[in-house]
Motif scaffolding. Sequence first.
Motif, PDB file in Angstrom:
ATOM      1  N   ILE A 154      -9.664  -8.993   8.831  1.00 36.34           N
ATOM      2  CA  ILE A 154     -10.057  -7.605   9.056  1.00 36.34           C
ATOM      3  C   ILE A 154      -9.113  -6.940  10.048  1.00 36.34           C
ATOM      4  CG2 ILE A 154     -11.870  -6.132  10.013  1.00 36.34           C
ATOM      5  CD1 ILE A 154     -13.892  -8.126   8.884  1.00 36.34           C
ATOM      6  N   LEU A 155      -8.770  -7.655  11.111  1.00 36.32           N
ATOM      7  CA  LEU A 155      -7.939  -7.075  12.159  1.00 36.32           C
ATOM      8  C   LEU A 155      -6.549  -6.727  11.654  1.00 36.32           C
ATOM      9  CD1 LEU A 155      -7.686  -6.406  15.204  1.00 36.32           C
ATOM     10  CD2 LEU A 155      -6.831  -8.712  15.492  1.00 36.32           C
ATOM     11  N   PHE A 156      -5.891  -7.654  10.971  1.00 39.57           N
ATOM     12  CA  PHE A 156      -4.504  -7.424  10.611  1.00 39.57           C
ATOM     13  C   PHE A 156      -4.336  -6.540   9.384  1.00 39.57           C
ATOM     14  CE2 PHE A 156      -4.135 -11.393  13.106  1.00 39.57           C
ATOM     15  CZ  PHE A 156      -3.423 -10.829  14.138  1.00 39.57           C
ATOM     16  N   LEU A 157      -5.314  -6.507   8.492  1.00 40.95           N
ATOM     17  CA  LEU A 157      -5.203  -5.608   7.349  1.00 40.95           C
ATOM     18  C   LEU A 157      -5.733  -4.213   7.649  1.00 40.95           C
ATOM     19  CD1 LEU A 157      -6.107  -7.864   4.321  1.00 40.95           C
ATOM     20  CD2 LEU A 157      -3.898  -6.927   4.932  1.00 40.95           C
ATOM     21  N   ARG A 158      -6.654  -4.126   8.578  1.00 41.85           N
ATOM     22  CA  ARG A 158      -7.274  -2.836   8.879  1.00 41.85           C
ATOM     23  C   ARG A 158      -6.847  -2.248  10.221  1.00 41.85           C
ATOM     24  NH1 ARG A 158      -8.808  -0.573   4.377  1.00 41.85           N
ATOM     25  NH2 ARG A 158     -10.085  -1.953   3.130  1.00 41.85           N
ATOM     26  N   LEU A 159      -5.849  -2.830  10.869  1.00 35.18           N
ATOM     27  CA  LEU A 159      -5.439  -2.330  12.177  1.00 35.18           C
ATOM     28  C   LEU A 159      -4.939  -0.888  12.140  1.00 35.18           C
ATOM     29  CD1 LEU A 159      -5.314  -3.134  15.117  1.00 35.18           C
ATOM     30  CD2 LEU A 159      -2.995  -3.933  14.743  1.00 35.18           C
ATOM     31  N   PRO A 160      -4.113  -0.482  11.169  1.00 35.73           N
ATOM     32  CA  PRO A 160      -3.720   0.944  11.146  1.00 35.73           C
ATOM     33  C   PRO A 160      -4.918   1.885  10.960  1.00 35.73           C
ATOM     34  CG  PRO A 160      -2.280  -0.336   9.747  1.00 35.73           C
ATOM     35  CD  PRO A 160      -3.379  -1.253  10.162  1.00 35.73           C
ATOM     36  N   TRP A 161      -5.866   1.498  10.125  1.00 32.64           N
ATOM     37  CA  TRP A 161      -7.062   2.313   9.931  1.00 32.64           C
ATOM     38  C   TRP A 161      -7.890   2.353  11.207  1.00 32.64           C
ATOM     39  CZ3 TRP A 161     -12.277   1.029  10.042  1.00 32.64           C
ATOM     40  CH2 TRP A 161     -13.144   1.997   9.555  1.00 32.64           C
ATOM     41  N   LEU A 162      -7.992   1.203  11.885  1.00 30.70           N
ATOM     42  CA  LEU A 162      -8.753   1.129  13.133  1.00 30.70           C
ATOM     43  C   LEU A 162      -8.149   2.025  14.212  1.00 30.70           C
ATOM     44  CD1 LEU A 162     -11.018  -0.333  14.726  1.00 30.70           C
ATOM     45  CD2 LEU A 162      -9.311  -2.027  15.345  1.00 30.70           C
ATOM     46  N   VAL A 163      -6.835   2.006  14.327  1.00 29.89           N
ATOM     47  CA  VAL A 163      -6.174   2.857  15.326  1.00 29.89           C
ATOM     48  C   VAL A 163      -6.360   4.326  14.966  1.00 29.89           C
ATOM     49  CG1 VAL A 163      -3.940   3.486  16.330  1.00 29.89           C
ATOM     50  CG2 VAL A 163      -4.516   1.085  16.000  1.00 29.89           C
ATOM     51  N   GLY A 164      -6.292   4.632  13.674  1.00 25.93           N
ATOM     52  CA  GLY A 164      -6.463   6.018  13.242  1.00 25.93           C
ATOM     53  C   GLY A 164      -7.872   6.542  13.489  1.00 25.93           C
ATOM     54  N   LYS A 165      -8.869   5.717  13.238  1.00 28.21           N
ATOM     55  CA  LYS A 165     -10.261   6.154  13.402  1.00 28.21           C
ATOM     56  C   LYS A 165     -10.761   6.049  14.839  1.00 28.21           C
ATOM     57  CE  LYS A 165     -11.618   7.080   9.196  1.00 28.21           C
ATOM     58  NZ  LYS A 165     -12.161   8.351   8.798  1.00 28.21           N
ATOM     59  N   LEU A 201      -9.740 -14.100   0.076  1.00 25.05           N
ATOM     60  CA  LEU A 201      -9.370 -13.699  -1.275  1.00 25.05           C
ATOM     61  C   LEU A 201      -9.217 -12.185  -1.360  1.00 25.05           C
ATOM     62  CD1 LEU A 201      -8.868 -14.567  -4.180  1.00 25.05           C
ATOM     63  CD2 LEU A 201     -11.306 -14.321  -4.576  1.00 25.05           C
ATOM     64  N   ILE A 202     -10.170 -11.456  -0.800  1.00 24.50           N
ATOM     65  CA  ILE A 202     -10.080  -9.993  -0.792  1.00 24.50           C
ATOM     66  C   ILE A 202      -8.869  -9.529   0.010  1.00 24.50           C
ATOM     67  CG2 ILE A 202     -11.222  -7.894   0.045  1.00 24.50           C
ATOM     68  CD1 ILE A 202     -13.884  -9.273  -0.656  1.00 24.50           C
ATOM     69  N   GLY A 203      -8.623 -10.170   1.153  1.00 25.48           N
ATOM     70  CA  GLY A 203      -7.466  -9.801   1.973  1.00 25.48           C
ATOM     71  C   GLY A 203      -6.154 -10.072   1.285  1.00 25.48           C
ATOM     72  N   PHE A 226      -1.489  -7.842  -1.438  1.00 23.87           N
ATOM     73  CA  PHE A 226      -0.630  -7.793  -2.622  1.00 23.87           C
ATOM     74  C   PHE A 226      -0.563  -6.387  -3.184  1.00 23.87           C
ATOM     75  CE2 PHE A 226       0.013  -8.318  -7.231  1.00 23.87           C
ATOM     76  CZ  PHE A 226       1.279  -8.887  -7.195  1.00 23.87           C
ATOM     77  N   GLU A 227      -1.694  -5.690  -3.190  1.00 29.08           N
ATOM     78  CA  GLU A 227      -1.705  -4.304  -3.676  1.00 29.08           C
ATOM     79  C   GLU A 227      -0.868  -3.398  -2.781  1.00 29.08           C
ATOM     80  OE1 GLU A 227      -5.806  -3.251  -3.833  1.00 29.08           O
ATOM     81  OE2 GLU A 227      -5.992  -3.879  -5.924  1.00 29.08           O
ATOM     82  N   MET A 228      -0.879  -3.629  -1.473  1.00 30.11           N
ATOM     83  CA  MET A 228      -0.056  -2.817  -0.564  1.00 30.11           C
ATOM     84  C   MET A 228       1.423  -3.108  -0.762  1.00 30.11           C
ATOM     85  SD  MET A 228      -1.913  -2.483   3.100  1.00 30.11           S
ATOM     86  CE  MET A 228      -3.024  -3.849   3.248  1.00 30.11           C
ATOM     87  N   ALA A 229       1.757  -4.349  -1.080  1.00 30.93           N
ATOM     88  CA  ALA A 229       3.163  -4.712  -1.241  1.00 30.93           C
ATOM     89  C   ALA A 229       3.754  -4.201  -2.545  1.00 30.93           C
ATOM     90  CB  ALA A 229       3.311  -6.232  -1.170  1.00 30.93           C
ATOM     91  N   SER A 230       2.968  -4.164  -3.597  1.00 30.60           N
ATOM     92  CA  SER A 230       3.494  -3.718  -4.891  1.00 30.60           C
ATOM     93  C   SER A 230       2.444  -2.880  -5.626  1.00 30.60           C
ATOM     94  CB  SER A 230       3.895  -4.914  -5.750  1.00 30.60           C
ATOM     95  OG  SER A 230       2.775  -5.744  -5.957  1.00 30.60           O
ATOM     96  N   PRO A 231       2.235  -1.643  -5.219  1.00 28.79           N
ATOM     97  CA  PRO A 231       1.151  -0.844  -5.822  1.00 28.79           C
ATOM     98  C   PRO A 231       1.435  -0.396  -7.247  1.00 28.79           C
ATOM     99  CG  PRO A 231       2.385   0.465  -4.242  1.00 28.79           C
ATOM    100  CD  PRO A 231       2.910  -0.947  -4.152  1.00 28.79           C
ATOM    101  N   ALA A 232       2.689  -0.246  -7.619  1.00 34.38           N
ATOM    102  CA  ALA A 232       2.993   0.272  -8.949  1.00 34.38           C
ATOM    103  C   ALA A 232       2.931  -0.801 -10.025  1.00 34.38           C
ATOM    104  CB  ALA A 232       4.386   0.905  -8.947  1.00 34.38           C
ATOM    105  N   GLN A 233       2.963  -2.066  -9.678  1.00 33.91           N
ATOM    106  CA  GLN A 233       3.020  -3.124 -10.677  1.00 33.91           C
ATOM    107  C   GLN A 233       1.661  -3.678 -11.056  1.00 33.91           C
ATOM    108  OE1 GLN A 233       5.708  -6.037  -9.193  1.00 33.91           O
ATOM    109  NE2 GLN A 233       7.437  -4.644  -9.129  1.00 33.91           N
ATOM    110  N   ILE A 234       0.602  -3.260 -10.426  1.00 35.67           N
ATOM    111  CA  ILE A 234      -0.728  -3.767 -10.753  1.00 35.67           C
ATOM    112  C   ILE A 234      -1.336  -2.896 -11.843  1.00 35.67           C
ATOM    113  CG2 ILE A 234      -3.051  -4.153  -9.875  1.00 35.67           C
ATOM    114  CD1 ILE A 234      -1.812  -4.859  -7.232  1.00 35.67           C
TER     115      ILE A 234
END
Length: 108
Positions: A10-21, A91-93, A98-106
């Motif tokens: 949660i911390l490392f994937l949501r840190l930008p959102w956490l700082v923003g909110k 698994l969710i993380g 993976f979606e953040m790294a390659s959003p156009a290929q999914i």
Amino acid sequence: PAIQNIFGVILFLRLPWLVGKGGLIESFLVVFVACLATGLTGTSLSAIATNGKIGGGGNYYLISRSLGPAIGASVGLCFFMANALGSAMYLIGTVEAFEMASPAQIVT
């Protein structure tokens, strides 16, 4: 220790959102509390581990022999639940990273 793994995802994937909110100060507070929990857990596990020889049961054996079977059973159940929830969170993380790294290929 297992809840710290969940906080790690949660911390490392949501840190930008956490700082923003929450803002920068609140984000530092969250990281400090997570580090404090890690340090306290490591210190308490060290104190329990020095009470005698560790058998083949791992964490459950260590805690149940040091603190008694009733506490060992409740901690064992917590370990089971935390590992089940932790694997789902990992698994969710992984998929989210993976979606953040390659959003156009999914393909959806």
